[in-house]
Structures are given as C-alpha cells and as structure tokens.
Design a protein around this motif. Structure first.
Motif, PDB file in Angstrom:
ATOM      1  N   ARG A 141     -17.228  -6.284  11.058  1.00 30.60           N
ATOM      2  CA  ARG A 141     -17.720  -6.762  12.357  1.00 30.60           C
ATOM      3  C   ARG A 141     -18.194  -8.193  12.186  1.00 30.60           C
ATOM      4  O   ARG A 141     -19.393  -8.473  12.119  1.00 30.60           O
ATOM      5  N   THR A 144     -20.309 -10.588  15.865  1.00 33.39           N
ATOM      6  CA  THR A 144     -21.651 -10.621  16.447  1.00 33.39           C
ATOM      7  C   THR A 144     -22.528 -11.696  15.811  1.00 33.39           C
ATOM      8  O   THR A 144     -23.206 -12.464  16.514  1.00 33.39           O
ATOM      9  N   LYS A 148     -23.081 -14.582  18.592  1.00 31.78           N
ATOM     10  CA  LYS A 148     -24.298 -14.320  19.361  1.00 31.78           C
ATOM     11  C   LYS A 148     -25.581 -14.637  18.600  1.00 31.78           C
ATOM     12  O   LYS A 148     -26.475 -15.327  19.111  1.00 31.78           O
ATOM     13  N   CYS A 271     -13.429  -7.641  23.078  1.00 31.78           N
ATOM     14  CA  CYS A 271     -14.139  -6.728  22.181  1.00 31.78           C
ATOM     15  C   CYS A 271     -13.298  -5.516  21.789  1.00 31.78           C
ATOM     16  O   CYS A 271     -12.824  -4.763  22.638  1.00 31.78           O
TER      17      CYS A 271
END
Length: 533
Positions: A141, A144, A148, A271
């Motif tokens: 992942r 993120t 962000k 996403c």
C-alpha cells in the motif's frame, strides 16, 4: 459500518434532538475555552465530506461568537488534493475553500484555508506510470503515505517549527468503523481531557476530536439544521452523498428514529484497496450528467486486476529476482515476486489516462471540461524517469502524448529534449537484438549509461554503473530465476550447516563441465550465434 453502529448503540444511549442541541451548546463553550486557553495555533483537517464539514462548522460557529478582540489565534484549514480524487468531490472542495477564504475575510474570522499537494516525485501517476509501481494492494500500500500523510505532515511540521506546538482538530468518529473505534480507544491512553489527546506520532502536537462520539444521523441533523457559516450549501452536500448511494435514497433526517444517510465514502478514483468504487458507480448510475466519469471507472477496474503478473517484470524495481513461497489451493511453489510494470504496460496506462482526459474534456459538462487527470509536471517527471533511470532513450512519452491529444508535448524541464540517442537509435537496437528483450535492455542501459557520463570531467562511478547494468540485465529471465533459486538453496544449506550440499550447489553453478564456461546469458547468447554462423 452496520457492525460499528450496533456496537456504538449498545455502548451509548441515543440522544434525542433536544439533547443534541444542548450537547452542541456544551461543545461550543468547550471549543471557546480551549481556543482562548493559549496561543497554540489550530490546524483543522478538512476533506469536504460530512464529518470534516460538521467539525469545521462547529469550530467556525463557536469562534464567531467570541468578541473580535479574542479571535487572535490562527485556525488553519488544510486539505490535501491527491490529484486522483473523485473529480466531483475535488471540484466541490476547491470551490468550498475559495468561498471559505472570502467568508473568513468578510466576517473577520482568523481562518486560513490551505490546499496541499503531494510532491511530484510521489504522485500516483509518477509512481505507477513512471516508476512502474503496481496498483496498490494490502501487501504493498504505497499510496496513502505518499499522497495523503506526507503532504499534511509537512504542513504540520512547518507549523510546529514556527510556533513550537500545534493542535490538530479532526472529524474522526468512532461510528465510522469497528477498526476506527478500536484505534480511537487505544488513543485514550494519551488523553489529557475530554476529546483532547497528545499525538503519539508527532511530538509537540495535540489532537482534538469534537465529534468523536457522534452518530451519522446526528452529523446530518447538525448539517441540515445549522446554517453553513462560510455560505456553502449543506443541502448540496447531502445531495452529493445521496447520489453516491447505490439506491439513490437518503431519507430526510428529522429525528433520531429516521434512518441515517451518508455511509458512502469518497476517495481516490483509482483506489484498488477496495473491491469496487461504489460511490463512483452510484454517481454514474444515478445521474446521467455524471456518465462522463465512466472512462475513469474503466481505468480503475482495469488496474484492479486479480492477477497482473503478466504485466510486470520478473525482477524487483532495483533489478534483482526475489523469491517467495506461493500457496495455491494447497500446492506450494517458490516463485519470483513480480516487480514493476513493464515498459509496454507503463506506456499503456499513460495512453489510457490521456485518452480519458481528452474524452472528458470534450464530453463532460461545461463546469468539468477543464479537468486534469495528469499534470504537465507529472508527465515531465515520468519522461525523466523513463529516460534517465530506466534508460529508455526512445523517448516515447512525447510521441504518445501527440498521438492521443493531437498536441505537441511541451516539457517545462530545461534541456529535457537534448539527447544523443533517440527513437531512431532505439529502432536500430531493436532490429539488432532480434526481439530479445533482455539483450535490448542491456544494450540500452550500457549505451545510455555511457551517454550520461560523457560530459563529466571526472567520470567517477562509471565502472560501478556499467557493472550494475550487467548485474541486473545480463541474464535471460530463466537464468536469472534459476540463479535466484541457487542463492536461496545455498543460503538454506549454509544456515543448516550442510557442507556437502553447499559444495554440490557451488560446484554445479561454477563448473558446468571441464570445458564449458558458466551458463550466463552472455555465454548462451553468443554460443548460439556462433553455432548458427
């Protein structure tokens, strides 16, 4: 979501509307006291969704009731645009920030909106199309943190550096999910007072959670019954959530017995951490004016392939083969971990995004026709990575851009188009290498490495750079994988102290026979050529 709400209902008695009104007044007093307590600036996280809107509205209304001489402490409202946000929500947030800035100035409020972006090197398309990172998964992942967390964290660090401390105001609620409720329960260990925690991840910062125990229907009651202080329409926000709900149904919330609306979650349209982008699917299904988003949904669904190993290199991004044990229906096999997307697929994704952007600019409603799915700065960085790091000197990005958009690509990076090698040389290499991808890759790396060092007065490091080309590209895929298995077996034998097996494996690799050299890609390649000659 239902499980989280059931758990919350069991642990907390439902508030009536009258009790909610009293509770909001208590919160207003608490916010005012906390604000006037010290000179520590506040940073409010704002995404444009219902929870962050309700939180900011609470803060704004509370501070607005203070006399002007007490509104001296800055309240920074920060939003991070990942550049791949749902475009409807992204437009909503940008317009909201503009209106917020104007309203704050008009009302004499100490509120300063900020729109943050990830660094160009970290954007979604630079990582996926440029570097070849595969679409995000639970085991990788990579999005993120880059898209962000880092942009917001950079802003917070700057605030701490300037002021010494900061209070983060977030719209986090226990009822969002079971996982969120568990996380928030753990954070109670750092609680200073009601709804105020120290931040375990960032020294010199506190976290204030004014709506942590609110239910979804309470959020909507507040948004629908209390006017938005910066003049934005909470009714339109409600409509946007309704449009993102599968059945397009959101009952008007009038009391605690009314079912709540707004379980939809808005996020990045690319996403792949969720099985489906239900909110975008619902928007397209419920509103003919949003059918223009279908190309985005198509790209997202194509990225979300269950098995994309055929699109990816057999080596990791640094050029080595890494093995892992794979269990398929009880059968265990040792296979290479797939690496980045290959050149073909990186170019494929670039073409897809540019095609979607071109189509949307022609067919979307007037207010969305200026949409940018991939910025010129991102395209420039992708081009640089392909040319300088991946040694793909055919420079295919400007060609693809011209083919799709019918416009020339103007690179803002100085000297970006200067090169001794180009598409003609690449075509000659392809012909010489006779469709042997590894041979082409090795030759391209060697030639481009020499080109990169040619103008240096002291060519320090060129031998190491050339050696790395051979280390990563001089074996055929089969030989590279076989060599990785050998290293793995050697390591296992050494750890077990099996000297005989170590000798056997070592000798088997070093000497194929008394007269034959080790079976590297180069030996096999040129032995084959000599035999043909």
């Amino acid at each position: 979501m239902a499980t989280a709400q059931q758990s919350e209902n069991q642990s907390q008695q439902a508030r009536t509307v009258a009790e909610l009104v009293d509770y909001i007044q208590e919160l207003t007093t608490e916010i005012q006291e906390l604000y006037c307590l010290d000179a520590i600036p506040w940073v409010v996280g704002y995404s444009g969704g219902k929870d962050s809107t309700a939180t900011l509205q609470l803060i704004w209304n509370a501070i607005a009731q203070l006399p002007p001489e007490k509104r001296t402490k800055a309240i920074h409202v920060i939003t991070t645009d990942t550049l791949v946000e749902n475009p409807v929500v992204s437009a909503w947030v940008r317009n909201s920030l503009d209106q917020m800035k104007a309203a704050a100035k008009e009302q004499g409020m100490p509120i300063e909106p900020h729109l943050n972006y990830p660094a160009i090197k970290d954007t979604f398309w630079v990582c996926l199309i440029g570097k070849g990172y595969p679409a995000p998964r639970n085991r990788f992942r990579w999005c993120t943190e880059r898209l962000k967390i880092q942009p917001a964290d950079s802003f917070i660090r700057e605030m701490i550096r300037a002021s010494g401390e900061v209070i983060l105001v977030l719209g986090t609620r226990k009822a969002e999910s079971v996982k969120r409720a568990i996380t928030m329960a753990k954070h109670r260990d750092w609680r200073i007072r009601d709804r105020l925690n120290t931040n375990p991840n960032r020294p010199n910062s506190l976290i204030y959670l004014p709506i942590e125990d609110w239910r979804t229907h309470e959020v909507w009651i507040y948004l629908n019954q209390w006017q938005n202080p910066w003049g934005y329409s909470n009714k339109d926000l409600f409509t946007m959530y309704r449009g993102a709900t599968a059945d397009n149904e959101c009952p008007l919330v009038i009391d605690t017995s009314t079912p709540s609306c707004g379980d939809s979650r808005f996020g990045c349209w690319v996403c792949t951490m969720v099985s489906k982008d239900k909110s975008m699917e619902a928007m397209i299904q419920n509103d003919e004016e949003k059918e223009w988003m279908q190309p985005l949904l198509d790209i997202r669904n194509e990225l979300d392939a269950e098995d994309d190993r055929d699109k990816r290199d057999f080596r990791r991004i640094w050029g080595e083969v890494t093995l892992f044990e794979r269990n398929m229906d009880g059968e265990i096999s040792v296979e290479p971990i797939p690496g980045p997307y290959t050149k073909y697929w990186r170019e494929h994704w670039l073409r897809k995004v540019l095609e979607a952007q071109t189509q949307i600019r022609r067919t979307a409603p007037e207010n969305m026709r200026d949409i940018t799915l991939i910025t010129i700065e991102e395209l420039s960085e992708i081009r640089r990575i392909w040319l300088e790091e991946k040694h793909e000197f055919d420079d295919s990005l400007p060609r693809i851009y011209k083919e799709v958009t019918d416009e020339p690509f103007i690179d803002p990076r100085p000297g970006a188009g200067n090169s001794l090698l180009g598409s003609d040389e690449w075509a000659v290499l392809e012909e010489i290498c006779e469709e042997d991808a590894m041979h082409l890759e090795l030759m391209a790396k060697l030639l481009d490495t020499e080109r990169q060092y040619r103008k240096m007065s002291r060519r320090v490091g060129i031998y190491d750079a050339l050696a790395k080309c051979f280390e990563t590209s001089s074996r055929s895929p089969d030989e590279a994988i076989k060599n990785a298995h050998l290293k793995r077996d050697l390591k296992a034998a050494a750890s077990e102290g099996d000297i005989e097996k170590v000798k056997q494996l070592t000798l088997g690799d070093v000497t194929v026979s008394e007269t034959e050299k080790p079976q590297t890609w180069g030996n096999i390649k040129y032995k084959k050529r000599n035999s043909v000659d």
